[in-house]
Write an enzyme that holds these catalytic residues in place. Structure first.
Site, mmCIF file in Angstrom:
data_model
loop_
_atom_site.group_PDB
_atom_site.id
_atom_site.type_symbol
_atom_site.label_atom_id
_atom_site.label_comp_id
_atom_site.label_asym_id
_atom_site.label_seq_id
_atom_site.Cartn_x
_atom_site.Cartn_y
_atom_site.Cartn_z
ATOM 1 C CG HIS A 36 -0.437 -0.061 2.533
ATOM 2 N ND1 HIS A 36 -0.220 1.072 3.290
ATOM 3 C CD2 HIS A 36 -0.082 -1.106 3.308
ATOM 4 C CE1 HIS A 36 0.248 0.723 4.476
ATOM 5 N NE2 HIS A 36 0.348 -0.595 4.517
ATOM 6 C CG ASP B 123 -3.034 4.070 2.531
ATOM 7 O OD1 ASP B 123 -2.639 3.019 1.971
ATOM 8 O OD2 ASP B 123 -3.904 4.081 3.429
ATOM 9 C CG ASP C 276 2.247 0.252 8.140
ATOM 10 O OD1 ASP C 276 2.016 -0.450 7.138
ATOM 11 O OD2 ASP C 276 1.378 0.546 8.974
ATOM 12 C CD GLU D 95 -3.210 -1.680 5.291
ATOM 13 O OE1 GLU D 95 -3.295 -2.697 6.007
ATOM 14 O OE2 GLU D 95 -2.746 -0.593 5.717
ATOM 15 C CD GLU D 96 -1.881 2.269 7.555
ATOM 16 O OE1 GLU D 96 -2.621 1.864 8.469
ATOM 17 O OE2 GLU D 96 -0.680 1.959 7.461
ATOM 18 C CD GLU E 153 0.758 -4.132 5.706
ATOM 19 O OE1 GLU E 153 1.475 -3.583 6.579
ATOM 20 O OE2 GLU E 153 -0.173 -3.555 5.127
ATOM 21 C CG HIS F 165 0.168 3.025 12.620
ATOM 22 N ND1 HIS F 165 -1.129 2.607 12.843
ATOM 23 C CD2 HIS F 165 0.448 2.629 11.347
ATOM 24 C CE1 HIS F 165 -1.594 1.979 11.772
ATOM 25 N NE2 HIS F 165 -0.643 1.983 10.857
#
Length: 358
Positions: free
Chosen positions: A72, A74, A101, A126-127, A151, A329
């Protein structure tokens, strides 16, 4: 296996690192990924690969569908100054939002897709709600033979399972009245229902988190209505679903504890747990050992686009990518470039071996 083989192009270690750094330097918080998507598409275009950005913003570079490499674009919000620093071991480390991430995975997969001629998709959303992954499975004409989802797992780890997700909004209304009255108002109704749901799925502390249903209220709003005649409450809730359940089974159990109010269940992603004996998993174990590692088989307590693909396609699938997932994150998100390099080597080995299978 697809007969569509694309002539491969050389992508050096420095080329792959440069793409990674460029992507991390471009902010791409969910909903605002156009610049990062354009950078990614330009990488494929520069290597003479067919590429386009689809209607939801995914970067699509189809080729040999023996393997689909996908991650992903984003990220979650968070301003982490992008920089290269040496750590105590003398390794060069890239700091920045998305380095783990999942732009490390994204850049590694783009480099390997160009090297090997495998299909590639960089997806959006995705987030938040997996908009890009959901669109990808609907828009493709056929499913690939195998999927490697990007991931962070560490260069020597392979993720075989994720819990699913059930999300909804509880809504209740009651007549207003003096706070000294003993009967419940809508706020208490919401709290009582949620307490019963939590009790339904309670486990002792020794029970593995991956095998539990965990329950989280993520937002609540309640009080007297503007006309003063009622008490109104809304509560947003999420339940993480282990592979022994389906989201429908969890919904029925949660609904069974409703006395008052209603729940609008509007977000569901099925759990996934794949076998370590698939051809894809075996290829990863062999490649990691070839690089001098001891393969680790992982189960993650969150949810990823892997869940979407596994639910839609009957294919072998794992998740893989460089970086420590504990930094997802986090305010100190960073990725050692040596780990990124090793993940590229592992991905290259795995993808090549899968595409060469008869």
């Amino acid at each position: 296996m697809s007969a569509t083989r694309v002539p491969t192009a050389d992508v050096s270690t420095e080329d792959a690192r440069e793409l990674l750094i460029d992507l991390v330097e471009i902010p791409s918080v969910s909903g605002d990924v156009e610049d990062a998507a354009a950078e990614l598409a330009a990488f494929f275009d520069a290597h003479d690969r067919e590429v386009w950005i689809d209607d939801v913003g995914n970067v699509r570079a189809p080729a040999d569908d023996g393997v689909l490499l996908t991650s992903h674009i984003d990220t979650v919000p968070g301003d982490i100054p992008v920089r290269l620093e040496e750590n105590d071991d003398g390794e060069t480390v890239l700091w920045g939002r998305g380095s783990v991430d999942a732009k490390g995975s994204l850049a590694a997969m783009a480099a390997v897709a160009v090297r090997t001629g495998a299909s590639f998709a960089g997806v959006v959303g995705e987030e938040v709600d997996s908009t890009g992954g959901r669109y990808l499975v609907e828009d493709r004409e056929s499913e690939p033979d195998a999927v490697i989802n990007g991931e962070p797992s560490g260069w020597d780890g392979i993720t075989l399972g994720y819990r699913g997700l059930l999300g909804g909004t509880y809504v209740a209304t009651s007549e207003s009245g003096h706070s000294s009255r003993p009967d419940n108002n809508a706020i208490e109704d919401a709290i009582d229902w949620w307490n019963r749901v939590e009790a339904e799925f309670a486990k002792d502390e020794w029970h593995p988190v991956f095998e539990r249903v965990t329950c989280k209220p993520v937002d609540i709003d309640g009080g007297v209505s503007s006309d003063g005649l009622s008490v109104e409450t809304t509560m947003r809730v999420q339940l993480r679903v282990p592979p022994e359940y389906t989201t429908d089974e969890i919904r029925e159990l949660a609904d069974g504890h409703l006395d008052r109010g209603t729940v609008n269940w509007d977000d569901w992603v099925e759990p996934v747990m794949t076998s370590p004996r698939t051809g894809v998993a075996r290829a990863f174990r062999a490649a990691i050992r070839e690089e001098g590692g001891d393969p680790r088989l992982l189960r993650k307590t969150g949810t990823a686009d892997m869940n979407i693909y596994a639910d839609a396609w009957d294919v072998e699938i794992v998740s893989y990518g460089p970086g420590d997932s504990d930094l997802d994150h986090a305010p100190d998100e960073h990725l050692p470039l040596a780990e990124f390099d090793r993940s590229v080597a592992v991905l290259d080995d795995v993808t090549t071996s899968l595409l060469e299978e008869p």
